[in-house]
Design a protein around this motif. Sequence first.
Motif, mmCIF file in Angstrom:
data_model
loop_
_atom_site.group_PDB
_atom_site.id
_atom_site.type_symbol
_atom_site.label_atom_id
_atom_site.label_comp_id
_atom_site.label_asym_id
_atom_site.label_seq_id
_atom_site.Cartn_x
_atom_site.Cartn_y
_atom_site.Cartn_z
ATOM 1 N N ALA A 184 4.706 10.034 -17.942
ATOM 2 C CA ALA A 184 5.930 10.179 -17.155
ATOM 3 C C ALA A 184 5.788 9.549 -15.772
ATOM 4 C CB ALA A 184 6.275 11.662 -17.019
ATOM 5 N N GLY A 185 4.522 9.440 -15.296
ATOM 6 C CA GLY A 185 4.312 8.913 -13.944
ATOM 7 C C GLY A 185 4.222 7.398 -13.890
ATOM 8 N N LEU A 186 4.257 6.733 -15.058
ATOM 9 C CA LEU A 186 4.006 5.283 -15.070
ATOM 10 C C LEU A 186 5.006 4.475 -14.252
ATOM 11 C CD1 LEU A 186 2.896 4.454 -18.732
ATOM 12 C CD2 LEU A 186 1.498 4.481 -16.666
ATOM 13 N N ASP A 187 6.279 4.902 -14.283
ATOM 14 C CA ASP A 187 7.245 4.026 -13.602
ATOM 15 C C ASP A 187 7.292 4.227 -12.086
ATOM 16 O OD1 ASP A 187 8.485 6.401 -13.698
ATOM 17 O OD2 ASP A 187 10.141 5.800 -15.023
ATOM 18 N N ARG A 188 6.436 5.130 -11.559
ATOM 19 C CA ARG A 188 6.419 5.323 -10.101
ATOM 20 C C ARG A 188 6.051 4.045 -9.362
ATOM 21 N NH1 ARG A 188 3.702 10.357 -10.329
ATOM 22 N NH2 ARG A 188 1.782 9.290 -9.790
ATOM 23 N N ALA A 189 5.020 3.352 -9.834
ATOM 24 C CA ALA A 189 4.594 2.120 -9.134
ATOM 25 C C ALA A 189 4.006 1.158 -10.159
ATOM 26 C CB ALA A 189 3.582 2.459 -8.055
ATOM 27 N N TYR A 190 4.846 0.756 -11.113
ATOM 28 C CA TYR A 190 4.406 -0.178 -12.144
ATOM 29 C C TYR A 190 4.795 -1.578 -11.676
ATOM 30 C CZ TYR A 190 3.085 -1.736 -16.810
ATOM 31 O OH TYR A 190 2.451 -2.343 -17.847
ATOM 32 N N HIS A 191 3.809 -2.384 -11.254
ATOM 33 C CA HIS A 191 4.146 -3.688 -10.673
ATOM 34 C C HIS A 191 3.653 -4.885 -11.466
ATOM 35 C CE1 HIS A 191 5.638 -1.577 -7.269
ATOM 36 N NE2 HIS A 191 4.451 -1.167 -6.847
ATOM 37 N N SER A 192 2.724 -4.662 -12.419
ATOM 38 C CA SER A 192 2.135 -5.815 -13.103
ATOM 39 C C SER A 192 3.205 -6.624 -13.818
ATOM 40 C CB SER A 192 1.091 -5.359 -14.126
ATOM 41 O OG SER A 192 0.619 -6.492 -14.825
ATOM 42 N N LEU A 193 3.079 -7.941 -13.742
ATOM 43 C CA LEU A 193 4.048 -8.801 -14.417
ATOM 44 C C LEU A 193 3.662 -8.997 -15.882
ATOM 45 C CD1 LEU A 193 4.579 -11.438 -11.605
ATOM 46 C CD2 LEU A 193 6.165 -9.646 -12.334
ATOM 47 N N VAL A 194 2.431 -8.695 -16.244
ATOM 48 C CA VAL A 194 2.028 -8.851 -17.644
ATOM 49 C C VAL A 194 1.300 -7.588 -18.128
ATOM 50 C CG1 VAL A 194 0.935 -10.347 -19.362
ATOM 51 C CG2 VAL A 194 1.953 -11.367 -17.346
ATOM 52 N N ASP A 195 -0.035 -7.515 -17.949
ATOM 53 C CA ASP A 195 -0.772 -6.364 -18.495
ATOM 54 C C ASP A 195 -1.026 -5.283 -17.439
ATOM 55 O OD1 ASP A 195 -0.997 -7.496 -20.997
ATOM 56 O OD2 ASP A 195 -2.968 -8.359 -20.620
ATOM 57 N N PRO A 196 -1.136 -4.021 -17.895
ATOM 58 C CA PRO A 196 -1.410 -2.897 -16.977
ATOM 59 C C PRO A 196 -2.833 -2.920 -16.423
ATOM 60 C CG PRO A 196 -1.400 -2.154 -19.266
ATOM 61 C CD PRO A 196 -0.974 -3.576 -19.284
ATOM 62 N N ARG A 197 -2.947 -2.702 -15.113
ATOM 63 C CA ARG A 197 -4.246 -2.748 -14.431
ATOM 64 C C ARG A 197 -4.712 -1.351 -14.027
ATOM 65 N NH1 ARG A 197 -1.600 -6.136 -9.754
ATOM 66 N NH2 ARG A 197 -0.058 -4.555 -10.278
ATOM 67 N N LEU A 198 -6.018 -1.184 -13.903
ATOM 68 C CA LEU A 198 -6.538 0.029 -13.287
ATOM 69 C C LEU A 198 -6.158 -0.031 -11.816
ATOM 70 C CD1 LEU A 198 -10.184 -0.079 -14.719
ATOM 71 C CD2 LEU A 198 -8.351 1.478 -15.453
ATOM 72 N N ASN A 199 -5.749 1.103 -11.233
ATOM 73 C CA ASN A 199 -5.537 1.105 -9.790
ATOM 74 C C ASN A 199 -6.887 1.283 -9.092
ATOM 75 O OD1 ASN A 199 -6.103 3.876 -9.773
ATOM 76 N ND2 ASN A 199 -3.944 4.419 -10.030
ATOM 77 N N GLY A 200 -6.891 1.205 -7.762
ATOM 78 C CA GLY A 200 -8.150 1.242 -7.033
ATOM 79 C C GLY A 200 -8.987 2.465 -7.371
ATOM 80 N N GLU A 201 -8.321 3.595 -7.437
ATOM 81 C CA GLU A 201 -9.046 4.836 -7.696
ATOM 82 C C GLU A 201 -9.642 4.852 -9.111
ATOM 83 O OE1 GLU A 201 -6.547 8.379 -7.562
ATOM 84 O OE2 GLU A 201 -8.241 9.369 -6.625
ATOM 85 N N GLN A 202 -8.844 4.414 -10.081
ATOM 86 C CA GLN A 202 -9.343 4.375 -11.467
ATOM 87 C C GLN A 202 -10.490 3.365 -11.598
ATOM 88 O OE1 GLN A 202 -5.507 3.377 -13.128
ATOM 89 N NE2 GLN A 202 -5.188 5.435 -13.970
ATOM 90 N N ALA A 203 -10.385 2.266 -10.846
ATOM 91 C CA ALA A 203 -11.413 1.226 -10.941
ATOM 92 C C ALA A 203 -12.742 1.733 -10.374
ATOM 93 C CB ALA A 203 -10.956 -0.024 -10.196
ATOM 94 N N LEU A 204 -12.653 2.416 -9.244
ATOM 95 C CA LEU A 204 -13.876 2.941 -8.644
ATOM 96 C C LEU A 204 -14.495 3.997 -9.561
ATOM 97 C CD1 LEU A 204 -15.629 2.716 -6.149
ATOM 98 C CD2 LEU A 204 -14.354 4.602 -5.148
ATOM 99 N N GLU A 205 -13.648 4.788 -10.146
ATOM 100 C CA GLU A 205 -14.125 5.810 -11.074
ATOM 101 C C GLU A 205 -14.820 5.162 -12.283
ATOM 102 O OE1 GLU A 205 -11.104 8.452 -12.457
ATOM 103 O OE2 GLU A 205 -12.588 9.821 -13.319
ATOM 104 N N MET A 206 -14.267 4.034 -12.708
ATOM 105 C CA MET A 206 -14.875 3.321 -13.825
ATOM 106 C C MET A 206 -16.293 2.860 -13.466
ATOM 107 S SD MET A 206 -13.882 2.788 -16.881
ATOM 108 C CE MET A 206 -12.126 2.937 -17.069
ATOM 109 N N ALA A 207 -16.455 2.369 -12.236
ATOM 110 C CA ALA A 207 -17.794 1.917 -11.811
ATOM 111 C C ALA A 207 -18.765 3.095 -11.806
ATOM 112 C CB ALA A 207 -17.710 1.274 -10.429
ATOM 113 N N LEU A 208 -18.303 4.247 -11.315
ATOM 114 C CA LEU A 208 -19.168 5.443 -11.309
ATOM 115 C C LEU A 208 -19.528 5.835 -12.747
ATOM 116 C CD1 LEU A 208 -17.194 7.396 -8.558
ATOM 117 C CD2 LEU A 208 -19.600 6.713 -8.348
ATOM 118 N N ALA A 209 -18.552 5.698 -13.643
ATOM 119 C CA ALA A 209 -18.787 6.062 -15.045
ATOM 120 C C ALA A 209 -19.793 5.114 -15.709
ATOM 121 C CB ALA A 209 -17.464 6.058 -15.810
ATOM 122 N N ILE A 210 -19.718 3.833 -15.370
ATOM 123 C CA ILE A 210 -20.664 2.864 -15.944
ATOM 124 C C ILE A 210 -22.094 3.244 -15.567
ATOM 125 C CG2 ILE A 210 -21.477 0.457 -15.782
ATOM 126 C CD1 ILE A 210 -18.513 -0.344 -15.458
#
Length: 493
Positions: free
Chosen positions: A445-471
């Motif tokens: 339900a929260g996706l349309d709050r700030a969906y800006h990608s013109l093609v594929d969905p991207r990780l936002n900054g917070e999700q990306a940093l979390e991904m690095a911690l997870a790796i």
Amino acid sequence: MWHPDSWQALPLSQFPPYPDAAALSRATAELRRLPPLVTTSEIDRLQSQLADAAAGKRFLLQGGDCAESFADCTSERITSKLKILLQMSLVLLHGLNVPIVRVGRIAGQYAKPRSDESETRDGITLPSYRGDLINDAEFSLAARTPDPQRLLTGYSLASLTLNYIRALTESGFTDLAEAEHWNLDFMAQSPRAADYQHIVDEVRRAFARENGHGVAAEISTAARQRGLDKMAARPDFPATGFAAAVFSAAIFPAQEVFTCHEALHLHYESALTRKASLNPDAQGRWYNFSTHLPWVGMRTADLHGAHIEYLRGIANPVAVKVGPGLSGDGLRALCERLNPARIPGRLTLIHRFGASRIQQHLPALIDAVRQDAHPVLWVCDPMHGNTQLTASGIKTRRFDDILSELEQAFALHRQQGSVLGGVHFELTGEAVTECIGGARGLDEAGLDRAYHSLVDPRLNGEQALEMALAIVRMRQGRPAIGADIPANQQVGG
Ligand code: PEP
Ligand code: CO
């Protein structure tokens, strides 16, 4: 015989239908006159770093927008892309204890392959958006008609972007010692902020303690990169420790960020392909001077197609996306075509299967490459095999699927005695809402709050940093999601 235009004789997929062929020729002729964006020594240096990553001595972090847009060529957007890559690379350096090779999908990631030639809205059908290098995303016939002038605009904006990245790098912004200044706005509320701050503090202490092994190694490497080879080779050169850090940082403090993009538009790529003339080591070889690491996407990776023909002859390190449709034999043929001399660092294979398919497909490909002793760098793109449509038709990806594919990729490579030497993400430093999940529990339900990608969905900054911690956790054999994060923060929001 290969030459920068030999691909013209082969089937060219994903080529946009330009209405005016003469205008396209004029634009490419103009491009051919313009100067290179990158240099042979940078390109060769990246190749040797990729060879190290293939051997497990470095780790590649490749990431950025799915489709970079012309409008995003601003100070804020460029800095925020750099910041998130740098924050992730700091986490990875600290956790993996090897130098991180950072390659942005930036300064030229403007052309997109599309599954559908056209798009229909409210009964009106128009050509698909193919990236700012080709047409405009606005839904009108004029905007969607391919315009060759865009090739020149793309070249110019790539050059402005790269110029700013270089300026920031040269002025020390990307130095590890500047980590305090990389924070993005999301850090103020992030459930992962404390984990990250802990790492920044540890790196700072490591500097002070004189034994930040990974950090010092990276800094002394930076010194070597900048032409201090001879000095660094002396037996009395401090290879690690504080002395090395001070010595190297004092002279050559900058930490490099390389660029890559999909080599999709071959008229553009070949117009920027030139014979090296300045650097004696590179002389006589053909380089793509528009980017350090051009790659070919899954839709254009046909062995007999124009894109692989183009890639075959350039001296840059190259990458190919590999997915579920490729057989072991197909991959062996591809490796032979792209790297017959088996040069380490020359060929990167970016696999992208999807969390539910990687088990079934990856092992055979690892076997095939090993059978022919190809020295490839394996990289996992956990984004492109995990795209899905929500019930309301929004393109998204689930954080947990992305994590799961990565986790399986590390495990499968480990089981096969192979090295997963890098990761490839679509991400942005901005607080977008395009992928579902992550510590803040973004839901559909929260996706349309700030969906800006013109093609594929991207990780936002917070999700990306979390991904690095997870790796890092995965590589340390810990559960990918932190048990130390309170449960209400894992699913809340
Ligand atoms: C991409 O990286 O944006 C892309 C189109 O990837 P793939 O070729 O793997 O689908
Ligand atoms: Co994409």
